[in-house]
Design an enzyme around this catalytic site. Structure first.
Site, PDB file in Angstrom:
ATOM      1  CG  HIS A  62      32.480  45.474  23.241  1.00 55.15           C
ATOM      2  ND1 HIS A  62      32.647  46.018  21.613  1.00 55.15           N
ATOM      3  CD2 HIS A  62      33.499  44.118  23.118  1.00 55.15           C
ATOM      4  CE1 HIS A  62      33.426  45.327  21.634  1.00 55.15           C
ATOM      5  NE2 HIS A  62      34.181  44.579  22.360  1.00 55.15           N
ATOM      6  NE  ARG A  65      39.138  50.560  28.945  1.00 51.82           N
ATOM      7  CZ  ARG A  65      40.816  49.665  29.310  1.00 51.82           C
ATOM      8  NH1 ARG A  65      41.862  49.770  30.240  1.00 51.82           N
ATOM      9  NH2 ARG A  65      40.922  48.347  28.681  1.00 51.82           N
ATOM     10  CG  HIS A  93      29.545  40.916  26.136  1.00 51.77           C
ATOM     11  ND1 HIS A  93      30.231  42.611  26.876  1.00 51.77           N
ATOM     12  CD2 HIS A  93      30.681  40.378  25.382  1.00 51.77           C
ATOM     13  CE1 HIS A  93      31.832  42.135  26.931  1.00 51.77           C
ATOM     14  NE2 HIS A  93      32.342  41.465  25.680  1.00 51.77           N
ATOM     15  CD  GLU A  95      34.672  49.757  30.796  1.00 53.54           C
ATOM     16  OE1 GLU A  95      35.580  49.458  29.721  1.00 53.54           O
ATOM     17  OE2 GLU A  95      33.555  48.693  30.804  1.00 53.54           O
ATOM     18  CD  GLU A 105      37.153  44.848  19.010  1.00 54.10           C
ATOM     19  OE1 GLU A 105      37.154  45.619  18.984  1.00 54.10           O
ATOM     20  OE2 GLU A 105      36.803  43.548  20.086  1.00 54.10           O
ATOM     21  CG  ASN A 156      32.959  47.873  26.345  1.00 55.90           C
ATOM     22  OD1 ASN A 156      33.837  47.054  26.661  1.00 55.90           O
ATOM     23  ND2 ASN A 156      32.675  48.892  27.764  1.00 55.90           N
ATOM     24  CG  HIS A 190      35.316  39.111  21.146  1.00 54.48           C
ATOM     25  ND1 HIS A 190      34.584  39.780  22.359  1.00 54.48           N
ATOM     26  CD2 HIS A 190      35.917  40.541  20.799  1.00 54.48           C
ATOM     27  CE1 HIS A 190      34.496  40.988  22.366  1.00 54.48           C
ATOM     28  NE2 HIS A 190      35.533  41.014  21.643  1.00 54.48           N
ATOM     29  NE  ARG A 195      50.005  40.216  48.374  1.00 54.61           N
ATOM     30  CZ  ARG A 195      50.619  39.352  50.078  1.00 54.61           C
ATOM     31  NH1 ARG A 195      51.445  39.396  50.324  1.00 54.61           N
ATOM     32  NH2 ARG A 195      49.231  38.408  50.576  1.00 54.61           N
ATOM     33  CE  LYS A 199      41.915  49.349  25.029  1.00 54.29           C
ATOM     34  NZ  LYS A 199      42.384  47.328  24.837  1.00 54.29           N
ATOM     35  CE  LYS A 223      37.728  46.613  30.215  1.00 54.74           C
ATOM     36  NZ  LYS A 223      36.930  47.141  29.975  1.00 54.74           N
TER      37      LYS A 223
END
Ligand code: NAD
Ligand code: GLY
Length: 376
Positions: free
Chosen positions: A258, A251, A262, A247, A195, A255, A276, A131, A237, A153
């Site tokens: 992105h 946030r 993607h 997000e 990035e 992206n 990426h 957990r 960031k 993330k």
């Protein structure tokens, strides 16, 4: 963030009803071989579980184990195969088995030594093992140092798409050693640079100007230039994630590029045809051009961004991608799987200028299709 030498960026996330989450990102040359003193105060017992991949293990594992040994911290290591395939249910199961077989306890520290693949996989395993156990990010790619190791993330890829199963789980510590970047292949280095450009394009025109003036130094992996660019990126960031950890709003600015990226990654099968960071470079070029087409951004800004990405050796048009150009309808279908789609509406991050990105749901599938049909 100090101006010279080693730099430290703090990430401070306001807890809702619980204490703040706060951790440091240490940036500097030679940190890997001397990082034990940063780790020791965080350990409940002198033991860590290290997760890495074959390439990183060969080049850098010994530097880490030596500093741990000299500090009396015992360790076990899991070496995963390199590449996206490890960021999968199979990779996760292998890692859970190993962590449990090694009796990693809830109070223990797991270390992710590697690029974004190892960081995302290890972070996700840590988020659910017993957990939730703590983890430290030691990012070894430029992309991981400026992006994936910061902000919490974590996740894995599934057949339906990338990063569709995951969790927010913040690291307890991030150690970004500039020296480890010296062994990174050129293509991976360029992909990570996309990035960095992203942060400038989102909210920092002076940083963009600095990147233009310092591109040669950065390309030659000059430590001073890298240290400034990495710390600046991490600070940006950290500031955005502090406003919106999960997000729900700001946030999403991170992206930029992105939604396009993607879709290209999807159509190239998440393969080596397009990394990426390369997809993000192409996606930013297209977000800038779309912003101009919609009358939102001056042509001069879009052109400056596209020129800079090209000078950095990043793809700026579909013809730069192996397998491209792609059918516009296929790209738009792939965009519809994006995590940012809400009630069927796609989210785009567009630009009013370099340094002035904004989030919009006002671009229709038809507009995107027409735009992509007119793009090379
Ligand atoms: P990666 O982890 O696959 O590393 C790229 C390659 O470089 C691998 O072959 C690796 O073995 C090798 N490598 C790593 N460090 C090296 C070094 N110092 N010297 C020599 N070789 C080295 O790729 P990446 O670009 O770091 O990460 C990509 C992943 O990150 C993607 O899965 C992407 O979805 C994820 N990502 C996550 C976030 C986030 O916020 N969590 C953000 C951006 C990207
Ligand atoms: N890489 C995007 C984010 O961390 O939100």
């Amino acid at each position: 963030m100090s101006e010279t030498g080693f730099k430290k960026v703090n990430v401070n996330l306001p807890g809702s009803g619980s204490p703040n989450i706060s951790y440091d990102i240490h940036i500097g040359a030679g940190l890997l071989r001397s990082c034990a003193p940063f780790l020791s105060p965080l350990l409940k017992r002198p033991f860590v579980a290290i997760v890495t991949d074959e390439n990183v293990a060969q080049a850098h594992l010994e530097s880490l184990t030596q500093t741990l040994d000299s500090a009396g911290i015992s360790h076990v290591t899991k070496i995963m195969p390199p590449g996206e395939a490890s960021k999968s249910f199979t990779g996760l199961e292998t890692l859970f088995d190993w962590l449990l077989d090694n009796k990693v306890e809830r109070q223990d520290m797991v270390i992710a030594l590697g690029g974004g693949v190892i960081g995302d996989l290890t972070g996700f395993a840590a988020s659910t093992l017993r957990r939730g156990v703590r983890f430290t990010q030691i990012p070894t790619t430029l992309l991981a140092q400026v992006d994936s190791s910061v902000g919490g993330k974590t996740g894995i890829n599934v057949p339906q798409g990338k990063n569709l199963v995951g969790a927010f789980h913040q690291p307890s510590l991030v150690i970004a050693d500039l020296d480890v970047l010296q062994t990174l292949p050129d293509r991976e280095f360029r992909a990570g640079y996309a990035e960095i450009v992203k942060y400038a394009a989102i909210c920092d025109r002076p940083f963009f100007d600095w990147l233009e003036s310092n591109l040669d130094a950065l390309k030659s992996r000059d430590s001073q230039a890298l240290s400034y660019a990495i710390a600046k990126s991490c600070q940006t960031k950290a500031d955005i994630v502090a406003q919106d950890e999960k997000e729900h709003g700001a946030r999403a600015l991170l992206n930029l590029g992105h939604t396009f990226a993607h879709a290209y990654e999807n159509l190239t099968g998440y393969s080596d045809n397009l990394l990426h960071g390369e997809a993000v470079g192409l996606g930013m070029a297209q977000a800038a051009r779309l912003s101009v087409d919609l009358g939102l951004c001056p042509e001069t800004d879009a052109q400056a961004l596209v020129n800079h990405l090209a000078s950095a050796g990043l793809p700026i048009s579909q013809t730069d991608v192996k397998g491209g150009p792609f059918e516009a309808t296929n790209l738009v279908n792939a965009m519809a799987q994006d995590k940012k789609v809400s009630q069927g509406v796609m989210t785009f991050i567009l630009m009013k200028a370099i340094g002035k990105a904004f989030i919009t749901n006002d671009v229709s599938a038809k507009q995107i299709t027409t735009f992509l049909q007119n793009q090379g």
